[in-house]
Enzyme design. Structure first.
Site, PDB file in Angstrom:
ATOM      1  N   HIS A 168       0.824  -1.212   0.000  1.00  6.13           N
ATOM      2  CA  HIS A 168       0.000   0.000   0.000  1.00  6.13           C
ATOM      3  C   HIS A 168       0.854   1.256   0.000  1.00  6.13           C
ATOM      4  O   HIS A 168       0.496   2.261  -0.578  1.00  6.13           O
ATOM      5  CB  HIS A 168      -0.958  -0.001   1.179  1.00  6.13           C
ATOM      6  N   ASP A 200     -22.475   2.068 -12.950  1.00  5.82           N
ATOM      7  CA  ASP A 200     -23.730   1.446 -12.537  1.00  5.82           C
ATOM      8  C   ASP A 200     -24.666   1.219 -13.722  1.00  5.82           C
ATOM      9  O   ASP A 200     -25.341   0.200 -13.799  1.00  5.82           O
ATOM     10  CB  ASP A 200     -24.425   2.312 -11.473  1.00  5.82           C
ATOM     11  N   CYS A 260     -19.494  10.579 -15.698  1.00 13.00           N
ATOM     12  CA  CYS A 260     -18.446  10.516 -14.663  1.00 13.00           C
ATOM     13  C   CYS A 260     -18.088   9.076 -14.311  1.00 13.00           C
ATOM     14  O   CYS A 260     -17.376   8.830 -13.356  1.00 13.00           O
ATOM     15  CB  CYS A 260     -18.866  11.292 -13.421  1.00 13.00           C
TER      16      CYS A 260
HETATM   17  C1  PEP Z   1     -20.925   5.264 -11.685  1.00  9.32           C
HETATM   18  O1  PEP Z   1     -21.739   4.440 -11.258  1.00  9.32           O
HETATM   19  O2  PEP Z   1     -20.524   5.294 -12.859  1.00  9.32           O
HETATM   20  C2  PEP Z   1     -20.404   6.303 -10.786  1.00  9.32           C
HETATM   21  C3  PEP Z   1     -19.654   7.289 -11.237  1.00  9.32           C
HETATM   22  O3  PEP Z   1     -20.696   6.188  -9.462  1.00  9.32           O
HETATM   23  P1  PEP Z   1     -19.975   5.135  -8.472  1.00  9.32           P
HETATM   24  O4  PEP Z   1     -18.864   4.508  -9.242  1.00  9.32           O
HETATM   25  O5  PEP Z   1     -19.520   5.942  -7.312  1.00  9.32           O
HETATM   26  O6  PEP Z   1     -21.069   4.205  -8.131  1.00  9.32           O
HETATM   27 MG    MG Z   2     -22.706   4.785  -9.341  1.00  8.87          MG
END
Ligand code: PEP
Ligand code: MG
Length: 837
Positions: free
Chosen positions: A461, A722, A769
């Site tokens: 780490h 997601d 994102c």
């Molecule tokens: C995603 O789901 O693409 C996202 C940016 O959120 P997380 O990865 O925090 O679930």
């Molecule tokens: Mg997400």
């Protein structure tokens, strides 16, 4: 080289009983004489063994020491051999260390490992070792070290279980902790009793440490056998899992090799210069005085408590450590990728080792306190791993000690060695036996310019975090490092893994010149990264960074980020054992706003549930957490979490800045209406400014109905991680399906296109994102689909910007249209080659 058998290795004439050397050096000399007399080594080997002791004390524990020569003196070894000097009266080896059995090793290859393995097994048996220390019969010692191994299966085929297959380890780095963890997980899932045999060594497939102790290297052949219900089918699945790891292991080895070539491009000293050699962990040159963090051999007070209390404290400390590691896995996966994060998963698996817990409990039953017992158990197991002379296992010993220290810190906070609080005022290079992730992450980078640790490996780490922080670092510098004195001047070359002590003036001048030249080159690259992502025909895409903490903002901006497109606030909750209150949250958001100096900041409200579980929130266990109360659903049910967070955000925004609020995992318009109402009520109560309120598009339903959702909010940011898992019905954490969970699947791209079209109806902007935004080809496609903003890990920014600047927007639109028409993710990826021509 002649093949050595165990009996060749340790012959009766190389065992001396009843010796009484006056000192450690005399004991080594006596052992060396036995090796010289039987033609194993050349005269001079004793000096080599003494040099080794200066670098790393070879005391194993329980009165056993294993002196051996330096690696570079291997030419002095004519053939493999072992000599034993028995010192019934003991000889002092290190401070407080008495040696009774001196097992001197001469090794060209690894034939001696079998004996060391026997020795480490004996380390669990203090009584037997005590008997060997006074044995009057040479054969007793020879039999104990080179006779039939107690753990070995008597004859190979009979030892195997009913169903079996042969497997050749084709992982370039051998069976190290990460793939071994995957094996253990697969074995546990199978419900079978599984055995892995290498030669005459057998390991239980559920026991990570036992598997690691096999010391499997690339090319080793093992027999995997099983018994239990439907063993044949279970074994076939296990084999498929073992095979499926190869691609990742090969890719990691290539990455490691690439890091190695960096080393050859490092700084070259102007003349010969003595150096402490370690392993390069994070490139760059650091020049400064050493600050040696005292530590390592901390006395752990043995404070016995009742067994019930000891057991409860151990259990609580283990549970809390698992939670810390889960947070670290999550954070590292997002910042550096799943492969680096897997190291911490492997560490968590080490905590499940049955032998470790059993040994701790045995020691508590014997009347020792939990912290002392735990520390002993860790030390004994780590020593047995290190003693095998296998670098893979030595790395795992470091992992074991590391995870052990985390638990120890909870069992007895006073037992944690070293302090980084008393840093000198001038820039320094921190030297320590090992640093914990929190120590490393918490370093004051205005004072610490480099890092050198005696332990650890390039995947420890410390190394990972040093790379994340851009801090030159070396690991595995050994004992010589700790012998250095605070205040000594040094040059650290983090690429080559060398620490030059007391360099002369010309060397310092040369290192400074080299460092300045590197900085100038980086500044030039940063200038390019700083330029906006405008396509050749003038279309601009906003490029933001995914950043969670204020201290990471500077790096993100230097990497070319134009703002923060995603601040995952759940890290405030995951990293600590309690919910941060409104004031604490406000302070973090304020610091974030200040660090961004007017650039945009999108704060995502708490996204708990699914893969982000927080024990201290006491949420009910769900059968299927990814489809349960997570994200916006949880926030709407838990106003005790939502309202303080919104108040903290609005209060922070009252100081100025370009702040937006974003809600995760939104499924329908009614959720936005309720969340917005909460925002507006709190804003009005505080008299705070109106902030744009956006949502994440992560659920296919939200993408399909984006036009309805866009009517209720100010912007949409697509969480492709997601969205992909829900669109393709693939658990984002399932390593087996990782290659299929491709965000460039045409079905996902169509959902993105629908989102863009829905948002356009209301003039809303759309960002992405999720991870695919940081993939240059993915970014090109997303731009072609009409996405306005891309937010990614800072280190991906330069490559994405370069790709976009090198493209024409009309071509990207045509590319996106072709991708939407493709049948599979592979077809989409094949378009990349065409697009690059
Ligand atoms: C995603 O789901 O693409 C996202 C940016 O959120 P997380 O990865 O925090 O679930
Ligand atoms: Mg997400």
């Amino acid at each position: 080289m002649p093949v050595s058998t165990q009996n060749d290795l340790l012959r009766r004439d190389r065992v001396r009983l009843g010796a009484s050397p006056a000192s450690k050096a005399a004991a080594i000399e006596e052992a060396a004489q036995l090796l010289i007399a039987s033609g194993c080594v050349e005269p001079g080997y004793a000096q080599s063994m003494l040099r080794r002791e200066a670098v790393a004390n070879t005391f194993l524990g329980h009165g056993v020491v294993i002196p051996h020569g330096m690696g570079e003196d291997r030419h002095m070894v004519r053939r493999d051999g072992i000599a034993v000097v028995q010192v019934p009266g003991g000889v002092e080896w290190g401070t407080g260390q008495m040696a009774w059995l001196i097992v001197a090793i001469a090794a060209r290859g690894d034939a001696h490992i079998a004996i060391l393995r026997r020795l480490t097994a004996l380390m669990q048996d203090g009584e037997k070792l005590a008997a060997l220390a006074v044995a009057e019969d040479v054969d007793e010692i020879v039999a104990a070290l080179a006779g039939e191994a107690p753990r070995a299966a008597p004859a190979a085929p009979e030892a195997d279980l009913a169903h079996r297959f042969d497997f050749v380890v084709d992982y370039p780095a051998g069976l190290h902790a990460r793939p071994a963890t995957a094996w253990v997980e697969a074995v546990r899932q199978s419900g079978l009793r599984v055995q892995v045999r290498h030669g005459d060594e057998v390991a239980d497939g559920r026991n990570l440490v036992a598997l690691l102790q096999l010391g499997l290297r690339a090319g080793d052949r093992v027999v995997v056998s099983a018994e239990g219900d439907d063993a044949a089918a279970g074994l076939a699945r296990l084999r498929a899992r073992m095979d499926s790891l190869t691609a990742q292991e090969v890719a990691d080895a290539a990455k490691a090799a690439a890091r190695g070539t960096d080393a050859t491009r490092g700084w070259t000293p102007p003349g010969p210069l003595a150096a402490i050699e370690g392993i390069g962990a994070s490139p760059g040159i650091a020049i400064g005085r050493l600050h040696v963090v005292a530590g390592g051999a901390v006395e752990i007070a043995d404070v016995p408590v009742s067994l019930a209390e000891g057991g409860a404290r151990l259990e609580a400390a283990l549970a809390a450590t698992r939670q810390q590691l889960a947070a670290l896995v999550d954070d590292t996966a997002r910042r550096l990728g799943a492969a680096d994060a897997a190291i911490f998963r492997a560490q968590a698996e080490l905590l499940n080792d049955g032998d470790l817990i059993t040994l701790t409990c045995q020691l508590m039953v014997e009347g020792h306190g939990p912290a002392w017992a735990w520390n002993q158990a860790i030390e004994r197991m780590a020593a047995s791993l290190s003693a095998l002379g296998n670098p893979v296992l030595a790395g795992r010993a470091a992992d074991l000690r590391d995870v052990g220290r985390r638990v120890l810190a909870l069992l007895d906070p006073s037992a944690v060695p070293g302090s980084l609080r008393d840093l000198p005022a001038a820039p320094c290079i921190v030297v320590a036996e090992e640093l914990s992730p929190s120590d490393t992450a918490g370093l004051d980078l205005t004072l610490v310019v480099g890092l050198a640790t005696a332990q650890g490996g390039p995947t420890s780490h410390t190394a990972i975090l040093a790379r994340t922080l851009g801090l030159p670092a070396l690991v595995a510098g050994g004992g010589a490092l700790l012998a250095a004195a605070s205040g000594q001047m040094a040059i650290l070359d983090g690429a080559a893994g060398r620490l030059y002590l007391d360099p002369p003036e010309p060397a310092i001048a040369s290192a400074i010149a080299w460092r300045e030249a590197m900085r100038a080159r980086q500044a030039e690259a940063a200038q390019q990264r700083g330029a906006p992502a405008v396509t050749r025909d003038g279309h601009r895409i906003e490029i933001a960074a995914n950043v969670n903490r204020p201290d990471q903002v500077r790096t993100a901006l230097e990497a070319g980020g134009e703002g923060v497109g995603l601040m995952r606030t759940e890290f405030l909750f995951l990293e600590r054992g309690a919910t941060p209150d409104e004031d604490e949250q406000e302070a973090v958001y304020r610091a974030m706003i200040a660090a961004l100096e007017g650039r945009p900041l999108i704060i995502r409200a708490l996204d708990i549930g699914g893969d982000k579980q927080v024990a201290h929130l006491g949420l009910p266990r769900e059968e299927n957490p990814f489809l349960g109360v997570r994200g916006a659903r949880l926030l709407l049910r838990r106003t005790d979490l939502l309202e303080p967070q919104l108040r903290a955000i609005y209060r922070a925004a009252m100081a100025g800045g370009d702040v937006s609020v974003m809600f995760p995992m939104v499924t329908s318009a009614s959720e936005i209406v309720r969340l917005r109402a909460a925002c507006e009520r709190i804003r009005a109560e505080l008299g705070a400014p109106v902030l744009p309120v956006g949502i994440m598009i992560e659920v296919p339903a939200a993408a399909v109905a984006a036009d309805r959702l866009a009517a209720q909010c100010d912007f949409l940011s697509i969480g492709t991680n997601d969205l992909t898992q829900y669109a393709l019905a693939i658990d984002r954490q399932n390593p087996e399906l990782a290659a299929e969970a491709d965000s460039l699947h045409p079905a996902v791209l169509r959902l993105i296109a629908q989102t863009v079209a829905g948002a356009a109806k209301h003039g809303r902007w759309v960002g992405v994102c999720g991870g695919i935004a940081g993939d240059p080809f993915g970014a090109a496609l997303l731009a072609g689909l009409g996405v306005n903003e891309l937010s990614m890990t800072p280190r991906d920014i330069a490559a994405v910007k370069a790709r976009l600047r090198d493209s024409r927007f009309d071509e990207l639109r045509a590319l996106a249209a072709r991708a939407l028409d493709a049948a599979t993710a592979d077809e989409v990826r094949a378009l990349d080659a065409g697009a690059q021509r």
